[in-house]
Design a protein around this motif. Structure first.
Motif, PDB file in Angstrom:
ATOM      1  N   LYS A  50       0.950  -1.121  -0.035  1.00 36.30           N
ATOM      2  CA  LYS A  50       0.186  -0.047  -0.006  1.00 36.30           C
ATOM      3  C   LYS A  50       0.900   1.384  -0.040  1.00 36.30           C
ATOM      4  O   LYS A  50       0.736   2.157  -0.622  1.00 36.30           O
ATOM      5  N   TYR A  51       1.954   1.152   0.995  1.00 34.48           N
ATOM      6  CA  TYR A  51       3.074   2.283   0.874  1.00 34.48           C
ATOM      7  C   TYR A  51       3.383   2.545  -0.511  1.00 34.48           C
ATOM      8  O   TYR A  51       3.508   3.839  -1.152  1.00 34.48           O
TER       9      TYR A  51
ATOM     10  N   TYR B  63       3.028   7.090   6.759  1.00 32.82           N
ATOM     11  CA  TYR B  63       3.979   7.513   7.787  1.00 32.82           C
ATOM     12  C   TYR B  63       4.031   6.250   8.860  1.00 32.82           C
ATOM     13  O   TYR B  63       3.891   5.036   8.279  1.00 32.82           O
ATOM     14  N   THR B  64       4.273   6.527  10.111  1.00 30.10           N
ATOM     15  CA  THR B  64       4.393   5.427  10.964  1.00 30.10           C
ATOM     16  C   THR B  64       3.181   4.606  11.112  1.00 30.10           C
ATOM     17  O   THR B  64       2.181   5.185  11.135  1.00 30.10           O
TER      18      THR B  64
ATOM     19  N   GLY C  70       8.184  11.368   4.066  1.00 28.53           N
ATOM     20  CA  GLY C  70       6.812  10.950   4.630  1.00 28.53           C
ATOM     21  C   GLY C  70       6.483  12.304   5.564  1.00 28.53           C
ATOM     22  O   GLY C  70       5.217  12.609   5.610  1.00 28.53           O
ATOM     23  N   LYS C  71       7.391  12.854   6.457  1.00 34.09           N
ATOM     24  CA  LYS C  71       7.096  14.060   7.040  1.00 34.09           C
ATOM     25  C   LYS C  71       6.568  15.418   6.259  1.00 34.09           C
ATOM     26  O   LYS C  71       5.713  15.776   6.596  1.00 34.09           O
TER      27      LYS C  71
ATOM     28  N   ASN D 267       3.567  12.872  16.620  1.00 33.40           N
ATOM     29  CA  ASN D 267       4.061  14.279  16.337  1.00 33.40           C
ATOM     30  C   ASN D 267       3.249  14.950  15.296  1.00 33.40           C
ATOM     31  O   ASN D 267       3.321  16.338  15.120  1.00 33.40           O
ATOM     32  N   VAL D 268       2.421  14.267  14.330  1.00 36.56           N
ATOM     33  CA  VAL D 268       1.858  15.084  13.486  1.00 36.56           C
ATOM     34  C   VAL D 268       0.714  15.867  14.177  1.00 36.56           C
ATOM     35  O   VAL D 268       0.503  16.739  13.226  1.00 36.56           O
ATOM     36  N   TYR D 269       0.415  15.701  15.259  1.00 37.73           N
ATOM     37  CA  TYR D 269      -0.470  16.742  15.785  1.00 37.73           C
ATOM     38  C   TYR D 269       0.308  18.215  16.259  1.00 37.73           C
ATOM     39  O   TYR D 269      -0.460  19.044  16.468  1.00 37.73           O
ATOM     40  N   ILE D 270       1.671  18.036  16.080  1.00 41.72           N
ATOM     41  CA  ILE D 270       2.264  19.097  16.508  1.00 41.72           C
ATOM     42  C   ILE D 270       3.060  19.892  15.476  1.00 41.72           C
ATOM     43  O   ILE D 270       2.941  21.145  15.078  1.00 41.72           O
ATOM     44  N   PHE D 271       4.060  18.935  14.788  1.00 41.00           N
ATOM     45  CA  PHE D 271       5.054  19.733  13.770  1.00 41.00           C
ATOM     46  C   PHE D 271       4.360  20.417  12.538  1.00 41.00           C
ATOM     47  O   PHE D 271       4.733  21.548  12.087  1.00 41.00           O
ATOM     48  N   PRO D 272       3.312  20.048  11.997  1.00 40.81           N
ATOM     49  CA  PRO D 272       2.656  20.718  10.764  1.00 40.81           C
ATOM     50  C   PRO D 272       2.271  22.075  11.168  1.00 40.81           C
ATOM     51  O   PRO D 272       2.337  23.177  10.456  1.00 40.81           O
TER      52      PRO D 272
END
Length: 597
Positions: A118-119, A149-150, A219-220, A499-504
């Motif tokens: 799928k990736y 991502y993860t 991915g990030k 971390n997707v809740y923070i860095f974007p």
């Protein structure tokens, strides 16, 4: 030069010949003239027509257009576009909507036999049609984030050389010393606002993957676009390939990196210095996000550059912010204040020590003395509890070394410290044993258990174990996703402290304000903002983070809070807009097809 006069507006628009291709000149001039004569147009509208024509003339044509992922719409090109852009007959005759194309993508994606396939499918879509890729990702974020991502990106990095299809981003090696500026100029997009860079030494909890770590920056940045609306043309993934100490990779004929032991010492530092200087020369003011560097380099490089250039380290600061937000949310369930907690970390690397420092900063901001704030945070590393009597501690660990009896392992540390929260950032699976979880439940009515190590295979415990061995009383969060758990007629929805809740949101706020630096205060306000966005209904289900379906709203609110810090501290290089939220919202890219003609 072609001229069009508008006598009643006392205006002449001059259009250079090179802006208008011969095949579209008659249509272009006729369209403007007709509307001008009937007074159905304005200067702004005429300007828009000219801009659109210029955009049309800049587009690749024919088969090259269909091979360009930035502009390709595949079967969604309209009949008119197929004629004007020279692609008539190069596509099936049926014109599809983007919704129909998404149906096809999801149908094929869900047929794949495993997550790695799928990736590969999703990354291949990104290579063909970026708009469609981001639209599918955005509208199916809960299903697809674990794929792009993860945890799946971890497996993709392990096999990166074997699944390699097309290059993405820029690779820089020690042999490029002295010419990094020229290498950065090879990138086709010239207005880069954010760079994610790794040297591949500590990819997730998987160790040294060298150049195969490129999957992480790629991915990030996909999540920056999907979750915060930062247009993909503004971002650049970079891998500093300085070698690897992974013998399996060095002996793999399909490994994509240079075959040498990892560069260290003064030569490594010189390469990093040149890289940072080159970024600021070619892309002035761009935000640099350091990602998955080894512990020693991660702390050192952050301290070296944080007060000089616009940069942050997501493993240290992003993880800290999402963990702090989780603690704030958990305290809405348990009651009490942050200053009254005893937080025990398993792992004293980037994530653990970074979180400890941010907790201290948060408590100091709330009026707690720094020494008292540090007493809230305790650490267990591979050699046991970190206490002042130990003589093997690094500078970063010594800041949290308390005058206290030593404990040789996690279980004895839990019995001795009696923590209210247990946070796993060790990268070692199964470390939160049934006995440790039961002990936490004996000590606390609602034990806080965060098993944050990635990928899922490295989690300190599973969600099911956390609920089972605490009699369903745990407030649980993990780094990678777990399915809902049913326990004694109750259904729990494990929180993912990703971390997707923070860095974007942090990145969006920084680039929207053109902040010169990224101080720790930005991560503190990001954590507070995130915790405030957790609804009571989420808490009742055991969720201490908002659903990922709300991630764009979360990123917008965090971006506003971060930009406010930049303006308040005089770090912003842009005048503050009258309506900051509306301004930032206007910058957010939504993946939809542009009408070319």
């Amino acid at each position: 030069m072609y001229s069009i006069s508008f006598d009643d507006q006392d205006m002449i628009i001059r259009v250079p010949k090179e802006m208008v291709e011969p095949y579209s000149l008659a249509r272009f001039l006729g369209d403007i003239a007709t509307r001008a004569l009937t007074k159905e147009t304005s200067f702004a509208e005429v300007s828009e027509v000219i801009k659109r024509q210029k955009r049309l003339d800049e587009l690749p044509k024919g088969i090259e257009l269909l091979r360009n992922p930035d502009f390709n719409k595949s079967t969604a090109f309209t009949e008119k576009e197929r004629d004007i852009l020279g692609i008539r007959g190069l596509l099936p005759p049926k014109v599809h909507t983007i919704q129909e194309q998404m149906m096809r993508v999801l149908e094929n994606l869900r047929r794949k036999p495993n997550d790695l396939e799928k990736y590969i499918f999703m990354i291949s879509l990104q290579d063909r049609n970026k708009t469609l890729f981001y639209r599918v990702l955005l509208e199916n974020i809960e299903e697809l984030m674990p794929i792009v991502y993860t945890p799946t990106v971890g497996q993709a990095c392990l096999e990166y050389g074997h699944i390699f299809r097309r290059p993405r981003g820029i690779f820089i090696t020690p042999q490029d010393k002295g010419r990094i500026v020229n290498i950065l100029r090879n990138w086709p997009h010239k207005c880069i606002r954010i760079i994610v860079v790794t040297d591949g030494e500590r990819i997730l909890g998987l160790g040294d993957l060298g150049a195969d770590g490129m999957g992480i920056p790629v991915g990030k940045l996909a999540l920056y676009t999907a979750c915060a609306g930062i247009h993909h043309s503004l971002s650049l993934p970079i891998t500093l390939d300085v070698g690897t100490d992974n013998e399996a990779l060095l002996n793999d004929p399909l490994y994509i990196g240079i075959r040498q032991k990892r560069l260290r010492g003064p030569e490594y530092d010189a390469l990093l210095d040149e890289f940072v200087a080159a970024v600021n020369h070619v892309f002035p003011g761009a935000l640099i996000q350091f990602e998955d560097f080894g512990n020693k380099n991660a702390f050192r490089l952050l301290n070296k550059y944080r007060d000089k250039v616009c940069c942050f380290n997501d493993d240290i600061q992003g993880t800290a912010a999402v963990t702090l937000a989780g603690l704030y949310s958990a305290l809405r369930i348990t009651g009490g204040a942050l200053k009254d907690q005893r937080i025990l970390f398993l792992g004293a690397g980037e994530a653990g020590l970074g979180t400890g420092e941010l907790i201290v900063s948060a408590l100091v901001a709330e009026g707690v003395a720094e020494e008292e704030a540090r007493r809230c945070c305790w650490f267990v590393d591979s050699k046991g509890l970190i206490v002042s009597s130990r003589e093997d501690l690094t500078e970063h660990k010594r800041r949290f070394a308390h005058d206290h009896p030593f404990a040789p392992d996690l279980l004895s540390a839990v019995e001795l410290i009696k923590p209210t929260a247990l946070i796993g950032v060790s990268g070692r699976p199964g470390m939160f044993t049934p006995e440790i979880l039961a002990t936490m439940a004996r000590i606390n009515e609602r034990p806080i258990i965060f098993a944050l190590s990635n990928p899922t295979s490295n989690s300190e415990c599973t969600a099911e174990e956390a609920y089972r061995y605490t009699d369903g009383r745990a407030i649980f969060a993990s780094g990678s996703p777990f399915e809902p758990v049913e326990w004694q007629d109750k259904k729990f929805y494990p929180a993912q402290g990703n971390n997707v809740y923070i860095f974007p949101g942090v990145g969006l706020g920084v680039i929207a304000s053109w902040s010169r630096l990224v101080p720790d205060e930005m991560f503190y306000v990001a954590a507070k903002t995130l915790a405030q966005m957790v609804d009571k209904s989420d808490l009742e289900k055991g969720r201490i983070y908002p659903p990922l379906t709300r991630i764009r709203d979360v990123s917008l609110r965090i971006a506003v809070s971060v930009a406010e810090v930049a303006y308040r501290r005089g770090l912003a290089n842009l005048p503050e807009p009258e309506d900051l939220e509306a301004h930032i919202r206007s910058l957010m890219y939504y993946p939809d097809y542009e009408e070319y003609v």
